[in-house]
Structures are given as structure tokens and as C-alpha cells.
Design an enzyme around this catalytic site. Structure first.
Site, PDB file in Angstrom:
ATOM      1  N   ASP A  34      22.986 -58.541 -50.277  1.00 29.08           N
ATOM      2  CA  ASP A  34      21.831 -57.789 -49.761  1.00 29.08           C
ATOM      3  C   ASP A  34      20.581 -58.661 -49.623  1.00 29.08           C
ATOM      4  O   ASP A  34      19.511 -58.179 -49.254  1.00 29.08           O
ATOM      5  CB  ASP A  34      21.532 -56.596 -50.676  1.00 29.08           C
ATOM      6  CG  ASP A  34      21.288 -57.020 -52.123  1.00 29.08           C
ATOM      7  OD1 ASP A  34      21.324 -58.244 -52.395  1.00 29.08           O
ATOM      8  OD2 ASP A  34      21.045 -56.140 -52.965  1.00 29.08           O
ATOM      9  N   GLY A  35      20.702 -59.938 -49.932  1.00 26.41           N
ATOM     10  CA  GLY A  35      19.552 -60.847 -49.769  1.00 26.41           C
ATOM     11  C   GLY A  35      18.811 -61.142 -51.065  1.00 26.41           C
ATOM     12  O   GLY A  35      17.954 -62.025 -51.102  1.00 26.41           O
ATOM     13  N   ARG A  93      -4.189 -73.373 -46.341  1.00 27.39           N
ATOM     14  CA  ARG A  93      -5.110 -73.286 -45.199  1.00 27.39           C
ATOM     15  C   ARG A  93      -5.805 -71.931 -45.111  1.00 27.39           C
ATOM     16  O   ARG A  93      -6.900 -71.823 -44.586  1.00 27.39           O
ATOM     17  CB  ARG A  93      -4.367 -73.604 -43.897  1.00 27.39           C
ATOM     18  CG  ARG A  93      -4.117 -75.088 -43.744  1.00 27.39           C
ATOM     19  CD  ARG A  93      -3.241 -75.391 -42.568  1.00 27.39           C
ATOM     20  NE  ARG A  93      -1.890 -74.901 -42.774  1.00 27.39           N
ATOM     21  CZ  ARG A  93      -0.920 -74.979 -41.873  1.00 27.39           C
ATOM     22  NH1 ARG A  93      -1.170 -75.498 -40.698  1.00 27.39           N
ATOM     23  NH2 ARG A  93       0.287 -74.543 -42.137  1.00 27.39           N
ATOM     24  N   LYS A 190     -12.199 -79.914 -32.924  1.00 22.77           N
ATOM     25  CA  LYS A 190     -11.130 -79.016 -32.480  1.00 22.77           C
ATOM     26  C   LYS A 190     -11.666 -77.591 -32.364  1.00 22.77           C
ATOM     27  O   LYS A 190     -12.302 -77.096 -33.283  1.00 22.77           O
ATOM     28  CB  LYS A 190      -9.996 -79.063 -33.523  1.00 22.77           C
ATOM     29  CG  LYS A 190      -8.863 -78.104 -33.264  1.00 22.77           C
ATOM     30  CD  LYS A 190      -7.662 -78.385 -34.160  1.00 22.77           C
ATOM     31  CE  LYS A 190      -7.802 -77.844 -35.558  1.00 22.77           C
ATOM     32  NZ  LYS A 190      -6.587 -78.028 -36.361  1.00 22.77           N
ATOM     33  N   ASP A 217      -3.118 -86.919 -39.609  1.00 25.36           N
ATOM     34  CA  ASP A 217      -3.411 -85.541 -40.022  1.00 25.36           C
ATOM     35  C   ASP A 217      -2.687 -85.263 -41.337  1.00 25.36           C
ATOM     36  O   ASP A 217      -1.652 -85.872 -41.606  1.00 25.36           O
ATOM     37  CB  ASP A 217      -2.954 -84.547 -38.940  1.00 25.36           C
ATOM     38  CG  ASP A 217      -3.786 -83.261 -38.948  1.00 25.36           C
ATOM     39  OD1 ASP A 217      -4.451 -82.994 -39.970  1.00 25.36           O
ATOM     40  OD2 ASP A 217      -3.751 -82.536 -37.946  1.00 25.36           O
ATOM     41  N   THR A 222       2.737 -76.992 -35.930  1.00 24.14           N
ATOM     42  CA  THR A 222       3.304 -76.771 -34.592  1.00 24.14           C
ATOM     43  C   THR A 222       3.140 -78.024 -33.730  1.00 24.14           C
ATOM     44  O   THR A 222       3.730 -78.125 -32.657  1.00 24.14           O
ATOM     45  CB  THR A 222       2.578 -75.626 -33.853  1.00 24.14           C
ATOM     46  OG1 THR A 222       1.209 -76.033 -33.635  1.00 24.14           O
ATOM     47  CG2 THR A 222       2.597 -74.340 -34.654  1.00 24.14           C
ATOM     48  N   THR A 225      -2.366 -79.578 -32.642  1.00 26.80           N
ATOM     49  CA  THR A 225      -3.590 -80.342 -32.921  1.00 26.80           C
ATOM     50  C   THR A 225      -3.399 -81.809 -32.553  1.00 26.80           C
ATOM     51  O   THR A 225      -4.221 -82.396 -31.850  1.00 26.80           O
ATOM     52  CB  THR A 225      -3.942 -80.209 -34.429  1.00 26.80           C
ATOM     53  OG1 THR A 225      -3.994 -78.820 -34.742  1.00 26.80           O
ATOM     54  CG2 THR A 225      -5.254 -80.866 -34.752  1.00 26.80           C
TER      55      THR A 225
HETATM   56  C1  R5P Z   1      -5.750 -78.026 -40.334  1.00 28.40           C
HETATM   57  O1  R5P Z   1      -6.859 -78.192 -39.863  1.00 28.40           O
HETATM   58  C2  R5P Z   1      -4.834 -79.176 -40.620  1.00 28.40           C
HETATM   59  O2  R5P Z   1      -5.556 -80.301 -41.023  1.00 28.40           O
HETATM   60  C3  R5P Z   1      -3.938 -79.527 -39.426  1.00 28.40           C
HETATM   61  O3  R5P Z   1      -4.727 -80.108 -38.389  1.00 28.40           O
HETATM   62  C4  R5P Z   1      -3.239 -78.309 -38.866  1.00 28.40           C
HETATM   63  O4  R5P Z   1      -2.610 -77.625 -39.904  1.00 28.40           O
HETATM   64  C5  R5P Z   1      -2.216 -78.714 -37.833  1.00 28.40           C
HETATM   65  O5  R5P Z   1      -1.575 -77.571 -37.330  1.00 28.40           O
HETATM   66  P1  R5P Z   1      -0.805 -77.620 -35.963  1.00 28.40           P
HETATM   67  O6  R5P Z   1       0.149 -78.786 -36.013  1.00 28.40           O
HETATM   68  O7  R5P Z   1      -0.089 -76.301 -35.893  1.00 28.40           O
HETATM   69  O8  R5P Z   1      -1.812 -77.752 -34.874  1.00 28.40           O
END
Ligand code: R5P
Length: 294
Positions: A34-35, A93, A190, A217, A222, A225
Site C-alpha cells: 500500500d506504499g 529555498r 535574475k 550555482d 530545472t 537559471t
Molecule cells: C536559487 O536561487 C538557487 O541559487 C538556484 O539558482 C536555483 O535553485 C536554480 O533553480 P533552477 O535550476 O530550477 O533554475
């Protein structure tokens, strides 16, 4: 001292155990039909210090759940101290209510860990609006940084480089690494229109034309950024564009997005196990755990 891993971070846990000359004992984790989570330790934990190595990726929610169940079980089996080594700590975050009614996930995550473990060791957590981990953790919480290791890698592998932080939140990493390497760094502004749509502008101009650009970074999730920063660097005449992330999540085809945006090389630390891992953070964790072994 016994070292274990849960769903994630098996290879880093095993390598730490080898280096520390400690016993590694895997934990059985599976699901009932059931998970519901099933968890079983396979060694005697009575009066032992237990080190759980678990990055919060993949599956940040299940990773947290595993940890809470494991820590509670270890204590009930007589462990004298439970230390969590989470090379990547998720949920950091969401450090405020951006919209009314939202959950401040970092606080909830910290509360769950405060209640179940005795000590946290993590690498480059996303601390932006908090001053330190102490703002949310009541247990001992140690923050390590991979910056010197990343700087060392750049010094060995790059020439004629410039470092870009793709936003103010990541600039602390880009700036510190650039100082170690003795090269120029700049930051992009950004604007996030949604969780998947971001746009960037360069704030502090530095020469980009003909340079080997390295975008640094803390988290590549995803890839939006870094991809936007890469497109900007390409437009400004960069000779090559590389991306270095402390924590490489690469969700939603992140890798493909980066390649499409003109990123030649994608490099990460092994805080999260991934094929892009080139920088080993085990020495940082080893130094910290050596003290616990005494
Ligand atoms: C947030 O500002 C972090 O420093 C990264 O820039 C952010 O989490 C990157 O997220 P993603 O790859 O989704 O743009």
C-alpha cells in the site's frame, strides 16, 4: 561508530566508512504494497553512534521521511547519538511565505530533524534570508562548503576563465570561488516570472568576449537559471561556457536544457550522485566525522 545510508548516497557512505575505518551497515528500505514505508537496521546499534548518510535527492519528501523513521528507530534500538550527514539539504529555498498561506518548508523540515536527530552535517545549504542554520536548527548543525574543492578543480582544468553567478542568491558561491582562483567574477540579475520561467541581465560588467565562462550555482534544479546565464554569455561572445553546480538535481530535462543553451561542460560535486560528478566532497565529510569518531 556505524555508518549507514538510506535510499540515497550509498557510495559516499561506503567511501566514508572505508576512510574512517568504521563499519558500514546498509539499512533495508522498501514499501509495503500500500506504499507504507518499511525500514530495518541490520546491525546492533546499542550504545553506538550512528551516522546516517542521506542526500535529499532524488525524492526530497521520501528522503526526509526515511531519515525521521530511521533516526527514531535507531534511538529506540539504543543508539547513543544519531548524526545525519546530508550532503544536499532540500527545502531550504522556501525560507519565507512568498504568497499568503504558503508553508515555510525549511522551518517544517528543520523542526522534523530537530525532533529526531542529534547533529546535522551538510554542504553548502541554500542560506539566503536566514543568517545561519542556527535560525532554524536547535540541534548542532554544521555547514561545510565545497568552494575550495571547486576552486581547485577550476585551477586544474581551466585557463583564461571568468566566473559568473547567475543570480544574487548564487553570487556568494561564485564570488568566493573566484577569490580562491584569483579571477574576475560577475553576477547576473535574475527575474523569476514563475518556477520555470526566469530572465537574466548582467549587473557588474566584466569582459566575456573570448573567455572561458564558468557559471557557478549552488543548485542546478530545472536548469533554467544556468541556461539563461549561458545564453547571455554566448550572446556576449564567450569562447566556451561551462556550468558547475554544488548540487546537481537536473529535474525536468535539466541536462538537455543546458546543452541546448550552449553549455559545453556540466560539472557537479557528488553531494547528489549523478553522472556529472567530478568533484569529490568525501574529504570534507571525513574531516568533520573524524572528530566524532574519537
Ligand atoms: C536559487 O536561487 C538557487 O541559487 C538556484 O539558482 C536555483 O535553485 C536554480 O533553480 P533552477 O535550476 O530550477 O533554475
Amino acid at each position: 561508530m556505524i555508518i549507514t545510508s538510506l535510499s540515497n548516497s550509498k557510495s559516499i557512505a561506503k567511501s566514508l566508512a572505508r576512510k574512517l575505518k568504521c563499519k558500514y551497515s546498509g539499512t533495508t528500505i522498501s514499501s509495503f504494497p500500500d506504499g507504507d514505508l518499511y525500514l530495518k537496521f541490520n546491525t546492533n546499534l546499542k550504545k553506538k553512534k550512528l551516522v546516517i548518510v542521506q542526500s535529499f535527492q532524488p525524492h526530497s519528501d521520501m528522503s526526509l521521511f526515511d531519515i525521521v523513521f530511521a533516526a527514531e528507530t535507531a534511538k529506540s534500538l539504543g543508539a547513543k547519538k544519531v548524526i545525519l550527514v546530508a550532503p544536499y539539504l532540500a527545502y531550504m529555498r522556501q525560507d519565507k511565505r512568498f504568497n499568503s498561506g504558503e508553508c515555510i518548508s525549511s522551518r517544517v523540515m528543520a523542526k522534523m530533524l530537530n525532533n529526531s536527530i542529534d547533529k546535522l552535517i551538510t554542504i553548502d545549504p541554500h542560506i539566503h534570508r536566514y543568517k545561519s542554520l542556527k535560525d532554524i536548527f536547535t540541534i548542532s548543525a554544521k555547514k561545510l562548503t565545497a568552494n575550495p574543492l571547486i576552486a581547485e578543480y577550476i585551477q586544474k582544468k581551466f585557463k583564461n576563465e571568468v566566473i559568473i553567478g547567475p543570480d544574487w542568491e548564487s553570487y556568494q558561491w561564485a564570488e568566493s570561488i573566484a577569490k580562491h582562483v584569483h579571477v574576475q567574477a560577475t553576477v547576473l540579475k535574475k527575474t523569476r516570472f514563475s518556477s520555470r520561467h526566469v530572465e537574466v541581465k548582467m549587473i557588474k560588467p566584466v569582459p566575456i568576449k573570448g573567455k572561458n565562462v564558468i557559471i557557478v550555482d549552488d543548485i542546478i534544479s530545472t536548469g533554467h537559471t544556468v541556461a539563461e546565464a549561458a545564453k547571455k554569455a554566448r550572446k556576449m561572445g564567450a569562447k566556451s561556457v561551462s556550468a558547475i553546480g554544488v548540487h546537481g538535481l537536473f529535474v525536468e530535462n535539466g541536462m538537455e536544457k543546458l546543452k541546448k543553451a550552449g553549455v559545453n561542460k556540466i560539472i557537479t560535486t557528488n553531494c547528489i550522485e549523478h553522472k556529472t560528478n567530478k568533484i569529490d566532497v568525501t574529504p570534507l565529510l571525513f574531516n568533520e566525522l573524524k572528530r566524532e569518531k574519537k
